[in-house]
Structure formats: structure tokens, C-alpha cells
Design an enzyme around this catalytic site. Structure first.
Site, PDB file in Angstrom:
ATOM      1  N   MET F   1       0.783 -14.899  17.572  1.00 31.23           N
ATOM      2  CA  MET F   1      -0.333 -15.466  16.814  1.00 31.23           C
ATOM      3  C   MET F   1       0.005 -16.874  16.352  1.00 31.23           C
ATOM      4  SD  MET F   1       0.212 -12.426  14.245  1.00 31.23           S
ATOM      5  CE  MET F   1       0.000 -11.549  15.814  1.00 31.23           C
ATOM      6  N   PRO F   2      -0.045 -17.790  17.321  1.00 29.25           N
ATOM      7  CA  PRO F   2       0.372 -19.169  17.022  1.00 29.25           C
ATOM      8  C   PRO F   2      -0.625 -19.898  16.125  1.00 29.25           C
ATOM      9  CG  PRO F   2       0.368 -18.714  19.389  1.00 29.25           C
ATOM     10  CD  PRO F   2      -0.364 -17.600  18.727  1.00 29.25           C
ATOM     11  N   PHE F   3      -0.101 -20.887  15.420  1.00 31.56           N
ATOM     12  CA  PHE F   3      -0.922 -21.795  14.627  1.00 31.56           C
ATOM     13  C   PHE F   3      -0.538 -23.214  15.035  1.00 31.56           C
ATOM     14  CE2 PHE F   3      -1.657 -24.565  10.987  1.00 31.56           C
ATOM     15  CZ  PHE F   3      -2.982 -24.290  10.729  1.00 31.56           C
TER      16      PHE F   3
END
Lengths: 83, 83, 83, 83, 83, 83
Positions: F1-3
């Protein structure tokens, strides 16, 4: 109540160091806090400073990692490869 | 889809701990996600929380590092130096 | 001395609002500061909270902007298009 | 190649100003870049500085917004309310 | 002179890896820098990319840590627990 | 769940534009999300992208603001001042 985040690559710039030294961190914290006071009148106790050190191969510039970038710059300047 | 970044100094606040414990991280993540739902109606599955722990001497306040700052506060309150 | 950054899309979630309201901001700031105190024992006066509101079309999820994403979710749930 | 992010509240600290002035921004950018060079030897052209101004009611401290915090501090010091 | 910060959980996605590999970091740096050039015409040498890897239990989603979230998703899909 | 956080100067790079256009934002969001999927296998719906536009005089490089920096670069290349 300023918040300042300083991101630098983790590497030694002082003799024998492999990371930012405690003295350098103190100088950065003092310098930034003095600056905020001098320029904007922010009292020292309201300024937070956070220093992040980033691994060299996690920092990119010019589309490549920092070590590759420096090698390219060195080569284009006609300097020998770093041993 | 909120994104929350929590920066704290890396140190123990639970008995025997030298860093934020897994239970404390869970409590922070749950608390922030509940808050975003309660205040703004943001569904839990859309909230990301990232906790960063920062070394004590990389966090500055009052123009000095956190350990120095605490020593100053202690001294100005007439308390003995931390052993 | 924690620093918390809350990023949300700029949009109204309270009746008639088109952005986070002053009351909602107060509730977020109070809630986060209480949480840091309850979980880690951080005194309230040492916690900074910064709320950033981000335009809807500057926030992406699922490879598209937030408004497009919500339309996709609505359609895949068999709901009518938002008027 | 350092990256420095300075976050301050959006308000005037120079006479007649309601925000950080262009001259103050220049002084912050120059000061930080000089500091990184003096302390770590970072060449000026490799240092990026980004200044973010944050609305007063989006910045919290002590569990309340900045204007409320200042009012509390003023009151506890026995000073009159800000007109 | 864009600055791009990529935050991902620290975990292996390549065979045998327990973190983002050097090759993956290079691909992310190159890909983002190419994108900024293709979309906005930003020259490669003016784009900085910083990759942060975050411990799995310091990243929250759905009100729980990432490992708990994945277990929930797996269970709700009727899949067996991860060994 | 990259930002992923993309910071660019607020200015037009498309004909007649004075800021990043909606089409450019879409292309950045799609490109980054595709990249995270291609390199790390991250599903699109787990990737958040936030684009920040920063005023030109709030972005510093070389110890000066961006407009001053460009003027210096232009002059040192023997090009006429920007009208």
C-alpha cells in the site's frame, strides 16, 4: 511554531565518518533554529527540527541512484573512477 | 482516503521498552483511524497511517537536540541531572 | 515531542460545507493530541498537528483521481452516477 | 543533495504583512543552503528548499489550534486578550 | 525541479528478498524520473526521488497494522491463514 | 500500500497553462500507479498519490528562489533575460 525536516544522504562528510556526526546534527539544529528566529522572529523553543538520513541507493537524481549519478558526473568531467 | 504520518522520537515509554512497542503502534493506528471516522466519516479501510520513529539526537527543539533540551528543562526546574 | 501530519481531500463532510470545517479541525487536533498522551504519555504542549487539505483531483487512488475512483466504485456497485 | 522542508504558519511577521514576505523566503532559502554547505559541505546547487505556509487554524499545539493556544498562553501570563 | 517521495512497506516482493532490492529501487527512480519528463518536461537532472521503506507494523490501514489487515482480507475471502 | 508524494512548482508546462493541468495530473497518477505495480506488484487500488504544487518563490535551489535560479542559469549560458 515551525517544523523543519532536513533530508540528506547517509554518508560521512567528516573525516572517518560514515554518517552525519552528532556534532554536525547539533550544528544543523542550531543553525536552522537561529535562522527561523533571525528571519521570522520564531522563538527557539517553538521550532522543531527533524533530520532524516536516507541510504545512498534510496536517493535518486538524474534518473539513477546517487552513487551512479556521481560516477556519471565524474566521468563527464574526465575524472577517474572512484576507487 | 486520509494519510496520517506520526513522527515520534525513538525511545521507550512503556516499562523496559527502548522504542514504541507493537501494542502502542496498534493503539496509535486504531485511535487515528477511529478519529478520522468519527470526525470526518472516513471509512477505516481508506485511512493509511505511517509511524516514523526518529533517533533522539536527530530531533531538535529549542536549538538543541532532544536530550540536551530535556537536560536544560530539568536544570531550569531545579531537578537533578538524569543519571 | 510528536509531529503529526494529517492529509485529507478538501471537500465538505459536514452539511453545507465544501471543506473541513473549523470545528472538525479542532476535533482532529484535540483527538490526535489526546491519543499521543494516552498511548505514549506525550504532554499536550509538545505535540504539533498539521492538517493539509488536498484538492480532489490532486489525490489519486487506483491509478485515477479521487472523483474518477468514486465513480468507478459507484458503477461497480450498480449505483447510479452522481448527479 | 539535501532536501529541506520548512513549515510555518501563514501569518505576517514583518510590518503590514499577512504572510511570509518574498524577502523572508529568500533569507530562509539562502540561510538553509548556506548552512548545509557550511556543516556538511553540500554544494548550493544540490540543495532544494520548499517552504510550506499552513493556515493558523490547521496548525495545532497543546491540543488546540494555534490562535487558541496563543490566547491560553497570554491569559496564563496575565496579559489582556488580543484585541 | 520535482521532488518525489515514495513510501512502501519494507518487505520482499522479489524471490528470496526481504526488502526492496537495489534493482527495484533503480527501476522506481528511473520510472518516476522518466514520467516527470514525459508529462511535464522536467529535465532528469532536476528530479530528486527518495524511497522510504516502512516496517510492516508501523504502517496501518483499516485501523490495524498491515499484517493484521492482510490476515483479515484473507479470512474474509475464505482463504487459509498464512503459514 | 504505497504512498507517493509528488512536489512540483506551480507553473504551466502545457500551452496557455499556469499550473499543472487536470490531464497532466491524471497522467502522473496513472504513471506512478502503473510503475508501483510493474516494479513491486502493488495492486493499483492500494496506491495513493498526492500531488503538491509549490509557488515558484517558495521553492529554492542554489541558495535562491527558482525564478532567480533560472535567470542565473540563463545568464551563465549567455542567453538573454526572460522578457
Amino acid at each position: 511554531m515551525p517544523f523543519v525536516n532536513i533530508k540528506v544522504t547517509r554518508e560521512g562528510t567528516a573525516p572517518g565518518a560514515t554518517a552525519t556526526t552528532p556534532e554536525q546534527k547539533k550544528a544543523l539544529i542550531k543553525g536552522v533554529s537561529d535562522l527561523l528566529f533571525d528571519v521570522l522572529g520564531k522563538p527557539h523553543h517553538t521550532t522543531f527540527v527533524v533530520i532524516d538520513e536516507v541510504e545512498l541507493d534510496s536517493w535518486g537524481v538524474g534518473g539513477v541512484t546517487t552513487p551512479e549519478w556521481r560516477e556519471q558526473q565524474r566521468a563527464s568531467a574526465g575524472l577517474p573512477e572512484k576507487p
